[in-house]
Each structure stands twice: as C-alpha cells, then as structure tokens.
Design a protein around this motif. Structure first.
Motif, PDB file in Angstrom:
ATOM      1  N   UNK A   1       3.516   1.146  -7.700  1.00 10.68           N
ATOM      2  CA  UNK A   1       2.089   0.762  -7.822  1.00 10.68           C
ATOM      3  C   UNK A   1       1.985   0.131  -6.213  1.00 10.68           C
ATOM      4  N   UNK A   2       0.291  -0.210  -6.189  1.00  9.61           N
ATOM      5  CA  UNK A   2       0.203  -0.979  -4.726  1.00  9.61           C
ATOM      6  C   UNK A   2      -0.809  -2.079  -5.167  1.00  9.61           C
ATOM      7  N   UNK A   3      -0.603  -2.918  -4.398  1.00  9.18           N
ATOM      8  CA  UNK A   3      -1.379  -4.399  -4.489  1.00  9.18           C
ATOM      9  C   UNK A   3      -2.714  -4.037  -3.630  1.00  9.18           C
ATOM     10  N   UNK A   4      -2.699  -3.322  -2.690  1.00  6.91           N
ATOM     11  CA  UNK A   4      -4.166  -3.141  -2.148  1.00  6.91           C
ATOM     12  C   UNK A   4      -4.107  -1.456  -1.701  1.00  6.91           C
ATOM     13  N   UNK A   5      -4.715  -1.196  -0.487  1.00  2.25           N
ATOM     14  CA  UNK A   5      -4.778   0.361  -0.448  1.00  2.25           C
ATOM     15  C   UNK A   5      -4.748   0.392   1.198  1.00  2.25           C
ATOM     16  N   UNK A   6      -3.949   1.735   1.613  1.00  2.00           N
ATOM     17  CA  UNK A   6      -3.845   2.099   3.003  1.00  2.00           C
ATOM     18  C   UNK A   6      -5.379   1.915   3.623  1.00  2.00           C
TER      19      UNK A   6
ATOM     20  N   UNK B   1       0.715  -0.791   0.116  1.00  2.00           N
ATOM     21  CA  UNK B   1      -0.001   0.054  -0.029  1.00  2.00           C
ATOM     22  C   UNK B   1       0.956   1.296  -0.136  1.00  2.00           C
ATOM     23  N   UNK B   2       0.300   2.292  -0.739  1.00  2.00           N
ATOM     24  CA  UNK B   2       1.209   3.477  -0.950  1.00  2.00           C
ATOM     25  C   UNK B   2       0.678   4.584  -0.034  1.00  2.00           C
ATOM     26  N   UNK B   3       1.410   4.752   1.279  1.00  2.00           N
ATOM     27  CA  UNK B   3       0.792   5.873   2.053  1.00  2.00           C
ATOM     28  C   UNK B   3       0.659   7.033   1.432  1.00  2.00           C
ATOM     29  N   UNK B   4       1.437   7.518   0.445  1.00  2.00           N
ATOM     30  CA  UNK B   4       1.115   8.827  -0.114  1.00  2.00           C
ATOM     31  C   UNK B   4      -0.266   9.042  -1.098  1.00  2.00           C
ATOM     32  N   UNK B   5      -0.757   7.977  -1.132  1.00  2.00           N
ATOM     33  CA  UNK B   5      -2.300   8.070  -1.734  1.00  2.00           C
ATOM     34  C   UNK B   5      -3.153   8.020  -0.743  1.00  2.00           C
TER      35      UNK B   5
END
Length: 303
Positions: free
Chosen positions: A175-180, A90-94
């Motif tokens: 890229x991310x596999x899921x989300x925060x 998960x990309x914390x910036x998003x």
C-alpha cells in the motif's frame, strides 16, 4: 537543511531510478564491506501504533543504504515478517515516471541551470553527470546530484531501506500513503529560489554532513535527526520544511489512521523517511493526537 533534506525525497531514490538509465546517470556504488551483525545493533526510529485493536509498526528510514544495514534488529525484522501488509510512501510501480518526468522534471528556459558554469569544480570531476543533468529542473538536478554523491560515499539506492523491504515483501499487499505523482507535483512547485538553494547545497554540502545524518539514523539519535531535518535559516529552508515534512506528515498520518480504521489487516508495517518521525510535528505526535497509542520500540516492549 541542505543535503539531508534531499534524503527524504522518496522519488529521488525510487520513483526516478527507472529514469536514470535514460539519462545515462546510473552510477555504480562502491560498496563498503562490514560485519553483517552490525545492523542488528542499529536502533533507527521505530514505533508501534495501536488503534481500536489494530496495530502498525512505523519505521523511519533513509532511501540509500549498504549491505551492512541488513538484517535489521530482530524486533524490526519480526514485526515485518508478521505484518499483513507493507505500506510505503509511494509505489513506483503505480506511476508513469517517464510521463511525470516530462511534466514536472524538465527545465524551462527560465529555470535552466548550466551546471558546468555554476559549479565548475564539481563538474570538472563529474563531467558526464553534469552533462546528463542539463535537461532537468533544478530540484531534480539537486536530487540526482545527492544520489551521485551518496554513491561516491558507498551508499546505493538499490539498498535503501524501503527498496529492500519491498523486494522481500513476497507478494503481500503493498500500500502507499501518497503517490509518486503527488511527490513530483509537490516538489516541482517549490519556488525557483528554493530549488536553486537545494541545488547549491546538494553540490556544496559536506561529506561530513551526509555521513552524520546516516550515523544519527543508525543510532536512533532522534534529536539530532530533527535538528538536521528541521533547521531553518531563512524563508527558503522554511518552505522546504513546511511542504516537504510538516504538510506531508499531516497527510500521511491521516492516511495511516484511515488504513487502521479500515481494519483490512491486523498489522501493518509502514516505512517513511526518517524526517517524518522526528521533530516538532512528527507523525508519531500527530497519530497520538488523533487517538492512537504510540510506543517507541526502543523504550518499551513492542512484540
């Protein structure tokens, strides 16, 4: 399961780290010095995944670290340098972590835990920590206490594997596999009983168990990692394993296959928690069943 289950909380060490200062909980790690070359002999779980002419390298990580984790073995560093994109859980910036914290991370009157009363010995030594954690839900108290305890052993979230590779990604696609948001929602959905056991184990778990997990990761002892991550002693541990590992393994494997099918990048470098790449329902097993060729890079040539 215990403290080591918390090591797979991506949000514990990345998504919420921007909130630590807000709660006054950013603990300075006492870093232990060691020979830099030691990391090059480490063999953490590392796989090559090939599907329809596209490839991905899958690294099982831990979300805390220290300076002597890097640089990693040449095969890992080379695969990373050649990849067209970096993929993380998960990309914390998003994410709007402050909003998520308010929505999922705060205690309610029925879930609030007085840490000083529940764990007087721990709070006597960590009074500021216990006071700062008082507004949080038990699952997040557990996660933060795990971070504090790892920092006291010399490990830092800022030197975690995923954070380190993101920092040196040099502008390539991330890229991310899921989300925060998904991670917050999932973990906050655990029953109150499960959250309280997580908290109890975060406080009461031994330093030896924590260090054993790190040692098993560095040596690539996949059997021991699986035993630590998937140990089920009761229904509470079963909920953790099924939701935190097995459910997400399926979803992240599907996302990995989708990225390979898209074919936008000839090579991907994917980093997930070590618990996702070992055990009875691991990502390598699921990817293989989906038609991908999966090779253990420590048992066969990957580059």
């Amino acid at each position: 399961m215990g403290l080591t289950s918390l090591m797979d909380f991506k949000l514990t060490f990345a998504a919420t780290k921007r909130c630590y200062a807000y709660w006054g909980l950013l603990i300075s790690a006492v870093l232990c010095s060691a020979l830099v070359s030691a990391a090059e002999t480490d063999t953490p779980p590392f796989y090559k995944v090939t599907y329809q002419g596209k490839q991905a390298f899958l690294l099982g990580s831990i979300h805390v670290g220290k300076a002597d984790f890097y640089p990693m073995a040449p095969v890992i560093e080379q695969a990373f340098s050649q990849a067209g994109a970096l993929v993380i859980e998960a990309d914390v910036t998003k994410a709007n972590t402050q909003q998520l914290l308010g929505q999922y991370g705060l205690a309610t009157p029925s879930t609030s835990v007085d840490l000083a009363q529940a764990y007087p010995a721990f709070c006597k030594l960590n009074l500021t920590v216990c006071q700062g954690l008082s507004p949080l839900a038990p699952w997040l108290q557990a996660a933060q206490i795990a971070l504090v305890r790892f920092s006291q052993l010399g490990f830092s979230a800022e030197e975690g594997v995923d954070v380190t590779f993101v920092a040196k990604n040099q502008g390539r696609t991330l890229l991310e596999l899921e989300s925060v948001a998904y991670q917050f929602e999932l973990i906050s959905s655990f029953s109150q009983q499960t959250q309280l056991q997580m908290l109890d184990e975060a406080v009461e778990g031994s330093d030896e168990e924590m260090l054993e997990m790190v040692a098993a990761w560095r040596s690539g002892d996949k059997q021991r990692l699986a035993e630590i991550m998937e140990h089920q002693s009761d229904d509470v541990a079963k909920e953790l394993v099924e939701k935190l590992l097995w459910q997400r393994n399926q979803q992240m494997s599907q996302r990995t296959m989708a990225l390979l099918n898209e074919g936008k990048h000839q090579s991907l470098f994917i980093i997930v928690g070590a618990g996702h790449v070992v055990g009875s329902q691991s990502m390598p097993m699921i990817l293989n069943q989906a038609g991908a060729e999966v090779i253990d890079c420590w048992q066969a040539q990957c580059l």
